[in-house]
Structure formats: C-alpha cells, structure tokens
Design an enzyme around this catalytic site. Structure first.
Site, PDB file in Angstrom:
ATOM      1  N   THR A  62      -0.010   6.287  -2.122  1.00 37.63           N
ATOM      2  CA  THR A  62      -0.524   6.698  -0.807  1.00 37.63           C
ATOM      3  C   THR A  62       0.341   7.794  -0.189  1.00 37.63           C
ATOM      4  O   THR A  62      -0.001   8.321   0.864  1.00 37.63           O
ATOM      5  CB  THR A  62      -0.584   5.505   0.165  1.00 37.63           C
ATOM      6  OG1 THR A  62       0.704   4.888   0.202  1.00 37.63           O
ATOM      7  CG2 THR A  62      -1.622   4.493  -0.270  1.00 37.63           C
ATOM      8  N   GLY A  63       1.462   8.097  -0.814  1.00 40.04           N
ATOM      9  CA  GLY A  63       2.352   9.138  -0.292  1.00 40.04           C
ATOM     10  C   GLY A  63       1.848  10.515  -0.692  1.00 40.04           C
ATOM     11  O   GLY A  63       1.057  10.657  -1.622  1.00 40.04           O
ATOM     12  N   TYR A 170      -0.530  -8.792   0.267  1.00 37.96           N
ATOM     13  CA  TYR A 170       0.438  -8.058   1.102  1.00 37.96           C
ATOM     14  C   TYR A 170       1.343  -9.029   1.846  1.00 37.96           C
ATOM     15  O   TYR A 170       2.575  -8.942   1.760  1.00 37.96           O
ATOM     16  CB  TYR A 170      -0.330  -7.178   2.089  1.00 37.96           C
ATOM     17  CG  TYR A 170       0.529  -6.298   2.958  1.00 37.96           C
ATOM     18  CD1 TYR A 170       1.193  -5.193   2.437  1.00 37.96           C
ATOM     19  CD2 TYR A 170       0.657  -6.561   4.322  1.00 37.96           C
ATOM     20  CE1 TYR A 170       1.965  -4.367   3.254  1.00 37.96           C
ATOM     21  CE2 TYR A 170       1.417  -5.729   5.140  1.00 37.96           C
ATOM     22  CZ  TYR A 170       2.078  -4.636   4.598  1.00 37.96           C
ATOM     23  OH  TYR A 170       2.837  -3.831   5.408  1.00 37.96           O
TER      24      TYR A 170
HETATM   25  P1  NAD Z   1       2.371   4.444   3.354  1.00 41.99           P
HETATM   26  O1  NAD Z   1       1.266   3.931   2.511  1.00 41.99           O
HETATM   27  O2  NAD Z   1       2.179   5.746   4.061  1.00 41.99           O
HETATM   28  O3  NAD Z   1       3.727   4.550   2.539  1.00 41.99           O
HETATM   29  C1  NAD Z   1       4.041   3.772   1.424  1.00 41.99           C
HETATM   30  C2  NAD Z   1       4.719   4.660   0.399  1.00 41.99           C
HETATM   31  O4  NAD Z   1       5.108   3.865  -0.735  1.00 41.99           O
HETATM   32  C3  NAD Z   1       3.793   5.759  -0.132  1.00 41.99           C
HETATM   33  O5  NAD Z   1       4.484   6.964  -0.182  1.00 41.99           O
HETATM   34  C4  NAD Z   1       3.427   5.245  -1.524  1.00 41.99           C
HETATM   35  O6  NAD Z   1       3.057   6.271  -2.412  1.00 41.99           O
HETATM   36  C5  NAD Z   1       4.689   4.505  -1.917  1.00 41.99           C
HETATM   37  N1  NAD Z   1       4.480   3.472  -2.942  1.00 41.99           N
HETATM   38  C6  NAD Z   1       3.557   2.477  -2.939  1.00 41.99           C
HETATM   39  N2  NAD Z   1       3.684   1.708  -4.033  1.00 41.99           N
HETATM   40  C7  NAD Z   1       4.724   2.230  -4.744  1.00 41.99           C
HETATM   41  C8  NAD Z   1       5.342   1.887  -5.994  1.00 41.99           C
HETATM   42  N3  NAD Z   1       4.912   0.845  -6.720  1.00 41.99           N
HETATM   43  N4  NAD Z   1       6.383   2.643  -6.426  1.00 41.99           N
HETATM   44  C9  NAD Z   1       6.818   3.707  -5.698  1.00 41.99           C
HETATM   45  N5  NAD Z   1       6.266   4.078  -4.524  1.00 41.99           N
HETATM   46  C10 NAD Z   1       5.233   3.349  -4.060  1.00 41.99           C
HETATM   47  O7  NAD Z   1       2.698   3.300   4.419  1.00 41.99           O
HETATM   48  P2  NAD Z   1       3.685   3.283   5.669  1.00 41.99           P
HETATM   49  O8  NAD Z   1       2.875   2.984   6.861  1.00 41.99           O
HETATM   50  O9  NAD Z   1       4.550   4.480   5.653  1.00 41.99           O
HETATM   51  O10 NAD Z   1       4.549   1.990   5.352  1.00 41.99           O
HETATM   52  C11 NAD Z   1       5.887   2.062   4.858  1.00 41.99           C
HETATM   53  C12 NAD Z   1       6.487   0.681   4.786  1.00 41.99           C
HETATM   54  O11 NAD Z   1       6.516   0.098   6.087  1.00 41.99           O
HETATM   55  C13 NAD Z   1       5.747  -0.291   3.886  1.00 41.99           C
HETATM   56  O12 NAD Z   1       6.679  -1.091   3.199  1.00 41.99           O
HETATM   57  C14 NAD Z   1       4.961  -1.135   4.861  1.00 41.99           C
HETATM   58  O13 NAD Z   1       4.701  -2.408   4.333  1.00 41.99           O
HETATM   59  C15 NAD Z   1       5.884  -1.176   6.056  1.00 41.99           C
HETATM   60  N6  NAD Z   1       5.155  -1.428   7.309  1.00 41.99           N
HETATM   61  C16 NAD Z   1       4.422  -0.435   7.896  1.00 41.99           C
HETATM   62  C17 NAD Z   1       3.709  -0.716   9.061  1.00 41.99           C
HETATM   63  C18 NAD Z   1       2.894   0.341   9.754  1.00 41.99           C
HETATM   64  O14 NAD Z   1       2.244   0.050  10.754  1.00 41.99           O
HETATM   65  N7  NAD Z   1       2.893   1.576   9.302  1.00 41.99           N
HETATM   66  C19 NAD Z   1       3.742  -1.996   9.609  1.00 41.99           C
HETATM   67  C20 NAD Z   1       4.481  -2.988   8.969  1.00 41.99           C
HETATM   68  C21 NAD Z   1       5.196  -2.673   7.822  1.00 41.99           C
END
Ligand code: NAD
Ligand code: UDP
Ligand code: UDP
Length: 343
Positions: A62-63, A170
C-alpha cells in the site's frame, strides 16, 4: 498479491528538504518498516529533518515511492524493497515497525498475508532488534480494543475482539504482535515500545484507501453520494498525522515501556463527520445510508491520560484544521489523476 497501488514520482529530486547537523554521538541509524506508507513517510520526514540516518523497508503493498521521493539520493536515506515476512540482516539503533496494511479493504484483501505480516513480520523485526540491541516500537492500534465495552478506552482495557470475524486478521494480528513484543522484552532483555494508534488522517493517505476520511472527502469533492455504512451513529475520534508522528517519536525516546494510546479524543458520530466534510468542502453531495459492515466497532475514543503523564504529549491540531490540509491534498491528487472511485 499486490494492489495496483505503486506509483512512482519523478526520477531524481535535487532539492532536499533541510536536515539538522547531528553530532556522531547523537545520530542514529533508524529503521522504519512501512516507511513508504501514509504514516511511515511522515515519520521518515521528521527523522530525516532531525538529522538521523533513515532506512526504509517496504514491500509497496500500500506504500508508494512518491511518498519518500523527495529523499531519494540523499546520503542519509536508504530505501530497501523488502517484505518483512522474510528475514533480513541490518545494523540499526532503533526500529519503528509500521509495516502492515491499515485500512479495512486493504487488510481484508488477503487476510492470510495480513496475519503473516503481523506475526512473522514482527518476529523477524524482534529477532533483528535482539541481535543488534536496537530499541523497537510497534505501531499497534485501537483495534486491539475491538468493539469496546469501556468508553473512552484506557490502556488497561483488555478489549472485545471477535477472533474469527472479518477484522480478526488485523485485530488479532496486532494483539499477538503486542504479545511478542513483551515476550521478547521479558526474555531477551530488549527495550520495546507499543503505540496504540487511533484513527489518523492527513496528506498522503491513499485515495483508494477506503477509510472514512479519504472516502468522504473524495466523494464530497466529486459531488458524489457520501456513503455512510450503517445508520452513522457509530463514533470515531480523529487525529492529524503530525500529532501522531510527534507522539511516536516521544514514545520511542522515553522511558515508559507499556502500551500507550496515541489519538485525539475529539469524537464524532460518522453521520456528523459526513456533515462536517460536506460543509468543509462546500459540497452539494447527498449523504446516503448503506448496509453496515460486520463487526464495525460502535464507538471509539482514546483516554490519553497516560500519554500526557508519561510523555508530556497531547494532540495540538484541531480536526477542522487538519481537514483543511487534507482536503487541499486530495484536491491536488484529483487534479493530477482525474476521476478516483473510492473503495
Ligand atoms: P499504510 O497502508 O499507508 O502503510 C503501511 C505500509 O506498510 C505501506 O507502505 C505498505 O506497503 C507496507 N507494508 C505492508 N505490508 C508489508 C510487508 N509485509 N512488508 C513490508 N512492508 C509492508 O498504512 P498507515 O495508515 O500508514 O499505517 C501504518 C501503521 O500504523 C500500520 O502498522 C497500522 O496498523 C498502524 N495504524 C494506523 C492507523 C491509522 O489510522 N492510519 C491507526 C492504527 C494503527
Ligand atoms: N531475524 C532477522 N534478522 C536478524 C535476526 C533475526 O530477520 O538480524 C529473524 C530470524 O530469521 C528469526 C526471527 O528473526 O526468524 C526471530 O529471531 P530469533 O533470534 O529471536 O529466533 P531464532 O532465530 O532463534 O528462531
Ligand atoms: N465508514 C463509512 N463510510 C465509508 C467508510 C467508512 O461510513 O465510506 C465508517 C465505517 O463503517 C466505520 C468508520 O466509518 O464505522 C471508520 O471507518 P474506517 O474504515 O475509516 O476505520 P476503522 O473502522 O478501522 O476505524
């Protein structure tokens, strides 16, 4: 099993944002897994500006490379395309472990992969932290509280999670990731930090993320129906990404090692939030009600007493101000890409 989400920016950025000059002693090698994602890329900006060496590890599920494009070529910045489910050897001083899809449509796209990322992925980072002696921070989530029976939620609440529902990959993934963090701390004499993050929004959210903030803003800008799932009486509390990044850095560099809620207690019903987005964008969209989603938590609001006491942290950006920046960002994205159909 990747979504068609990888988007590249221009080939080379030649004007880097300014970075502080840290002495050798204070400069750290900081690993940010998931650093090309929404939250990760803002954290990378802050760490780079502080003058640290930053290694981003991301599989681009998703990055997006364009989120960190402005650092590519900078001598203190390193981008590694790697899946955290596979082991890796690096030499680092701190690990911010974010890698994990965060929006319901993304983490439910391939639930087995989400589970592997939270379990094997976190285990690998813990193995790396143990070997290098690095302090490790996990970005856990308010979802560990499930559909909460305590309101607002304190860190002492154990949660109410359906272990076999659609959100379980999740929620349970993060719960076991937390378990592993403290097992390693207890057995391995390592230093761990756990942030329980509540709903966060801001620029660089993926337009097809499917989360409520991105969906509503895009629908409102495009004059499409604003889709409320269920009757809209469920609540969420929204924090701006800059506050979260400050909270994560404060937690990492503090002595408190228990889980800490990082969120803004400013709580809205989803229906009121739809109205707020509609008026903030001066939209003519109609607000419509659709079927609710299974196991959708009824309410959510952080108790941030602990973060205030232990970290001296509290949010400073009002939701309305954060929305101005976010709406500006989505308007820009829509201008570049034309039509976006929200997930
Ligand atoms: P996002 O989807 O934008 O970022 C997640 C990143 O992790 C992406 O760059 C994706 O490519 C990478 N990724 C996923 N699986 C991977 C793997 N197996 N190996 C390497 N890279 C991998 O989401 P975000 O909103 O930036 O969330 C970041 C973190 O914060 C996550 O751990 C999420 O659970 C946590 N979080 C976010 C929120 C929110 O509201 N945004 C709330 C609670 C927790
Ligand atoms: N690991 C890793 N990088 C390292 C050290 C370990 O990816 O620098 C992985 C390792 O492959 C293992 C996991 O982290 O899958 C847990 O490591 P640990 O040393 O705790 O356990 P063990 O290797 O003894 O199973
Ligand atoms: N939601 C909604 N319409 C949308 C997207 C989400 O009504 O287009 C609701 C969703 O059902 C939930 C809340 O908004 O009650 C927050 O959803 P989101 O996916 O942003 O995050 P989470 O459920 O993980 O808090």
């Amino acid at each position: 099993h990747t979504l068609p989400s990888e988007e590249r920016g221009p080939a080379v950025a030649n004007n880097f944002p300014p970075t502080a000059d840290l002495s050798e002693k204070d400069r750290m090698r900081v690993l940010v897994t998931g650093g090309a994602g929404f939250v990760g890329s803002h954290l990378v900006d802050a760490l780079m500006k502080m003058g640290h060496d930053v290694i981003v590890l991301d599989n681009f599920f998703t990055g997006r490379q364009k989120n960190v494009q402005h650092w590519i070529g900078h001598p203190s910045f390193h981008l590694i395309t790697h899946d955290v489910v596979e082991p890796i050897k690096l030499e680092v001083d701190q690990i911010y472990h974010l890698a994990c899809p965060a929006s319901p449509p993304h983490y439910q796209y391939n639930p087995i992969k989400t589970i592997k990322t939270s379990t094997q992925g976190t285990l690998n980072m813990l193995g790396l932290a143990k070997r290098t002696g690095a302090r490790m921070l996990l970005t856990s989530t308010s979802e560990v509280y499930g559909d909460p029976e305590e309101h607002p939620q304190r860190e002492t609440y154990w949660g109410n999670v359906n272990p076999i529902g659609p959100r379980a990959c999740y929620d349970e993934g993060k719960r076991v990731a937390e378990t592993m963090m403290y097992a390693y701390e207890n057995q391995g004499e390592m230093e761990v930090r756990v942030a329980r993050i509540f709903n966060t929004f801001g620029p660089r959210m993926h337009p097809n993320d499917g989360r409520v903030v991105s969906n509503f803003i895009i629908q409102a800008i495009q004059g499409k129906d604003i889709t409320i799932y269920g009757d809209g009486s469920q609540t969420r509390s929204f924090q701006y990404v800059d506050d979260l990044v400050r909270g994560l850095i404060a937690l990492m560099n503090n002595n408190y090692s228990g889980p800490v809620n990082i969120g803004n207690p400013d709580e809205y019903t989803v229906k009121d939030f739809a109205e707020l987005i509609k008026s903030s964008t001066e939209s003519t969209s109609k607000i419509i009600f659709m079927d609710g989603t299974k196991d959708d938590p009824n309410k959510r609001k952080p108790d941030i007493t602990l973060a205030k006491k232990e970290l001296g942290w509290e949010p400073t950006v009002a939701v309305k101000d954060g929305l101005v920046e976010t709406i500006k960002y989505f308007r820009g994205e829509l201008k570049k890409t034309g039509e976006i159909i929200p997930t």
